[in-house]
Design a protein around this motif. Structure first.
Motif, mmCIF file in Angstrom:
data_model
loop_
_atom_site.group_PDB
_atom_site.id
_atom_site.type_symbol
_atom_site.label_atom_id
_atom_site.label_comp_id
_atom_site.label_asym_id
_atom_site.label_seq_id
_atom_site.Cartn_x
_atom_site.Cartn_y
_atom_site.Cartn_z
ATOM 1 N N ILE A 1 0.830 -1.201 0.000
ATOM 2 C CA ILE A 1 0.000 0.000 0.000
ATOM 3 C C ILE A 1 0.863 1.249 0.000
ATOM 4 N N ALA A 2 1.884 1.261 0.841
ATOM 5 C CA ALA A 2 2.741 2.444 0.939
ATOM 6 C C ALA A 2 3.537 2.668 -0.342
ATOM 7 N N LYS A 3 4.009 1.582 -0.969
ATOM 8 C CA LYS A 3 4.893 1.734 -2.125
ATOM 9 C C LYS A 3 4.138 1.942 -3.431
ATOM 10 N N THR A 4 3.040 1.224 -3.625
ATOM 11 C CA THR A 4 2.368 1.288 -4.929
ATOM 12 C C THR A 4 1.417 2.461 -5.054
ATOM 13 N N CYS A 5 0.732 2.813 -3.961
ATOM 14 C CA CYS A 5 -0.213 3.929 -4.084
ATOM 15 C C CYS A 5 0.163 5.125 -3.234
ATOM 16 N N GLY A 6 1.275 5.034 -2.507
ATOM 17 C CA GLY A 6 1.734 6.181 -1.734
ATOM 18 C C GLY A 6 0.937 6.436 -0.473
ATOM 19 N N GLY A 7 0.328 5.401 0.104
ATOM 20 C CA GLY A 7 -0.451 5.581 1.323
ATOM 21 C C GLY A 7 0.411 6.062 2.471
ATOM 22 N N VAL A 8 -0.108 7.033 3.246
ATOM 23 C CA VAL A 8 0.631 7.580 4.386
ATOM 24 C C VAL A 8 -0.101 7.405 5.714
ATOM 25 N N GLY A 9 -1.386 7.058 5.665
ATOM 26 C CA GLY A 9 -2.134 6.915 6.904
ATOM 27 C C GLY A 9 -3.487 6.283 6.654
ATOM 28 N N GLU A 10 -4.190 6.006 7.751
ATOM 29 C CA GLU A 10 -5.535 5.433 7.631
ATOM 30 C C GLU A 10 -6.475 6.128 8.609
ATOM 31 N N PHE A 11 -7.731 6.192 8.183
ATOM 32 C CA PHE A 11 -8.762 6.860 8.954
ATOM 33 C C PHE A 11 -10.045 6.061 8.790
ATOM 34 N N GLY A 12 -10.528 5.480 9.877
ATOM 35 C CA GLY A 12 -11.703 4.624 9.773
ATOM 36 C C GLY A 12 -11.450 3.396 8.944
ATOM 37 N N ALA A 13 -10.165 2.926 8.892
ATOM 38 C CA ALA A 13 -9.706 1.764 8.128
ATOM 39 C C ALA A 13 -9.528 2.069 6.645
ATOM 40 N N TYR A 14 -9.668 3.318 6.223
ATOM 41 C CA TYR A 14 -9.440 3.710 4.830
ATOM 42 C C TYR A 14 -8.081 4.393 4.706
ATOM 43 N N VAL A 15 -7.319 3.976 3.697
ATOM 44 C CA VAL A 15 -5.973 4.505 3.492
ATOM 45 C C VAL A 15 -6.038 5.720 2.583
ATOM 46 N N PHE A 16 -5.185 6.729 2.874
ATOM 47 C CA PHE A 16 -5.140 7.933 2.049
ATOM 48 C C PHE A 16 -3.688 8.305 1.767
ATOM 49 N N VAL A 17 -3.496 9.103 0.696
ATOM 50 C CA VAL A 17 -2.172 9.580 0.314
ATOM 51 C C VAL A 17 -1.914 10.918 0.997
ATOM 52 N N ILE A 18 -0.729 11.494 0.776
ATOM 53 C CA ILE A 18 -0.336 12.698 1.499
ATOM 54 C C ILE A 18 -1.234 13.887 1.186
ATOM 55 N N GLU A 19 -1.821 13.911 -0.019
ATOM 56 C CA GLU A 19 -2.750 14.990 -0.360
ATOM 57 C C GLU A 19 -4.140 14.782 0.240
ATOM 58 N N GLY A 20 -4.354 13.644 0.887
ATOM 59 C CA GLY A 20 -5.628 13.365 1.526
ATOM 60 C C GLY A 20 -6.584 12.518 0.713
ATOM 61 N N ARG A 21 -6.255 12.241 -0.552
ATOM 62 C CA ARG A 21 -7.152 11.429 -1.382
ATOM 63 C C ARG A 21 -7.100 9.974 -0.934
ATOM 64 N N PRO A 22 -8.253 9.280 -0.925
ATOM 65 C CA PRO A 22 -8.232 7.854 -0.587
ATOM 66 C C PRO A 22 -7.501 7.048 -1.656
ATOM 67 N N CYS A 23 -6.881 5.975 -1.252
ATOM 68 C CA CYS A 23 -6.181 5.101 -2.198
ATOM 69 C C CYS A 23 -6.392 3.654 -1.770
ATOM 70 N N ALA A 24 -5.730 2.735 -2.448
ATOM 71 C CA ALA A 24 -5.843 1.299 -2.150
ATOM 72 C C ALA A 24 -7.303 0.856 -2.163
ATOM 73 N N GLU A 25 -7.975 1.102 -3.293
ATOM 74 C CA GLU A 25 -9.406 0.821 -3.392
ATOM 75 C C GLU A 25 -9.727 -0.641 -3.139
ATOM 76 N N GLU A 26 -8.818 -1.539 -3.552
ATOM 77 C CA GLU A 26 -9.102 -2.962 -3.375
ATOM 78 C C GLU A 26 -9.192 -3.336 -1.895
ATOM 79 N N PHE A 27 -8.511 -2.570 -1.030
ATOM 80 C CA PHE A 27 -8.619 -2.800 0.405
ATOM 81 C C PHE A 27 -9.840 -2.085 0.974
ATOM 82 N N ALA A 28 -10.114 -0.880 0.468
ATOM 83 C CA ALA A 28 -11.274 -0.113 0.945
ATOM 84 C C ALA A 28 -12.572 -0.868 0.707
ATOM 85 N N GLU A 29 -12.627 -1.640 -0.361
ATOM 86 C CA GLU A 29 -13.841 -2.396 -0.680
ATOM 87 C C GLU A 29 -14.105 -3.538 0.297
ATOM 88 N N ARG A 30 -13.159 -3.794 1.178
ATOM 89 C CA ARG A 30 -13.296 -4.897 2.128
ATOM 90 C C ARG A 30 -13.580 -4.419 3.557
#
Length: 313
Positions: free
Chosen positions: A211-240
């Motif tokens: 998650i960190a390397k491929t989509c640039g995830g920097v944190g999670e909020f409510g189990a959803y991962v987001f990048v440094i600009e705040g956009r959600p990423c790692a959709e395949e995980f968010a769907e679970r």
């Protein structure tokens, strides 16, 4: 002064004094003196000015003991929660150390007619930071009613999640959470050694690294991962994720994020840029780190976050 109050109300100073004494005796008035370090006002002001956030509470790093520091953070969050709580409110809550610190610090002056509901399912790990435990504890301390969500926060596939979301009792609890006036959540990191996401049964340290390397995830909020600009990423995980979506959280009037230490600066910077919070409860180290990142991106100064020499808990 009491003389000023008397002049405004047409009362003698002695009468004002007697009324105040009576108010204190009946518990209507408290006089509490805080030190100047109770809130680091300059950091609070800069965070509010630079990000789309209504309220910021920053505690100073006074205590060297990590447990004492977490307790101080919890007291700041508990005080803020009680200041905004009203009878009839519904509180949504997530799991983790941040939410746990607030719940443990709560000392309500009276019982409230409130409901508490988890905003996502439970996780593996410490029972005291599990969302269902925290929902029960919060309701008990406030004299309200708690609901439990008997589902994991994270499942193996989107189909599995959709099946769980179609189950009546799970639908009922999440519908209550959607009506929340206040939500209390932590802000997590995606570092495999520190992330709560790794405690979820369907996620591994390898997943987090990807998650960190491929989509640039920097944190999670409510189990959803987001990048440094705040956009959600790692959709395949968010769907679970079994819980409220980020879009649903946006409709809740007060979303309180609780996180501290320099290690949380990068996740907090991302969640603030994403505009997910109405209120941030944090500490001096995290606030300074967030502002370093802001200055770096704004001015290109190369200023970064100084990571602590010793891993903080």
């Amino acid at each position: 002064t009491q003389a000023d109050v008397g002049r405004r109300l047409g009362l003698s100073t002695a009468k004002v004094n007697r009324l105040l004494q009576q108010a204190r005796q009946q518990g209507m008035v408290e006089i509490i003196i805080h030190t100047p370090l109770q809130h680091v006002l300059e950091l609070e002001y800069r965070l509010k000015a630079n990000f789309d956030i209504q309220e910021v509470v920053v505690i100073p790093r006074i205590a060297e003991d990590a447990n004492a520091h977490v307790h101080t953070l919890g007291r700041a969050g508990a005080r803020y929660l009680l200041e905004h709580l009203r009878d009839g409110d519904i509180i949504g809550i997530g799991g983790g150390i941040g939410a746990h610190s607030v719940v443990q610090a709560l000392k309500s002056p009276r019982a409230y007619d409130i409901k508490v509901a988890p905003i996502l399912g439970g996780v593996q790990g410490r029972a005291t930071t599990d969302v269902n435990y925290l929902a029960s504890q919060l309701a008990e301390r406030l004299g309200g009613e708690a609901y439990r969500l008997h589902a994991p926060a994270f499942v193996d596939s989107r189909d599995h999640r959709d099946v769980l979301l179609s189950v009546g009792p799970i639908q009922e609890i999440l519908n209550i959470a959607r009506q929340a006036n206040i939500v209390l959540l932590g802000v997590g990191t995606v570092e495999p050694d520190e992330s709560r996401l790794v405690e979820f049964t369907a996620l591994s340290a390898e997943d987090m690294n990807r998650i960190a390397k491929t989509c640039g995830g920097v944190g999670e909020f409510g189990a959803y991962v987001f990048v440094i600009e705040g956009r959600p990423c790692a959709e395949e995980f968010a769907e679970r994720v079994v819980g409220l979506s980020l879009q649903e959280l946006e409709h809740i009037p007060i979303v309180i994020g609780v996180a501290a230490t320099a290690a949380k600066a990068l996740p907090l910077y991302g969640v603030l840029r994403g505009g997910y919070l109405h209120t941030l409860i944090t500490d001096e180290a995290a606030a300074q780190g967030v502002l370093h990142l802001f200055d770096r991106d704004l001015y290109g100064s190369g200023v970064g976050v100084q990571q602590p020499a010793v891993k903080e808990t």
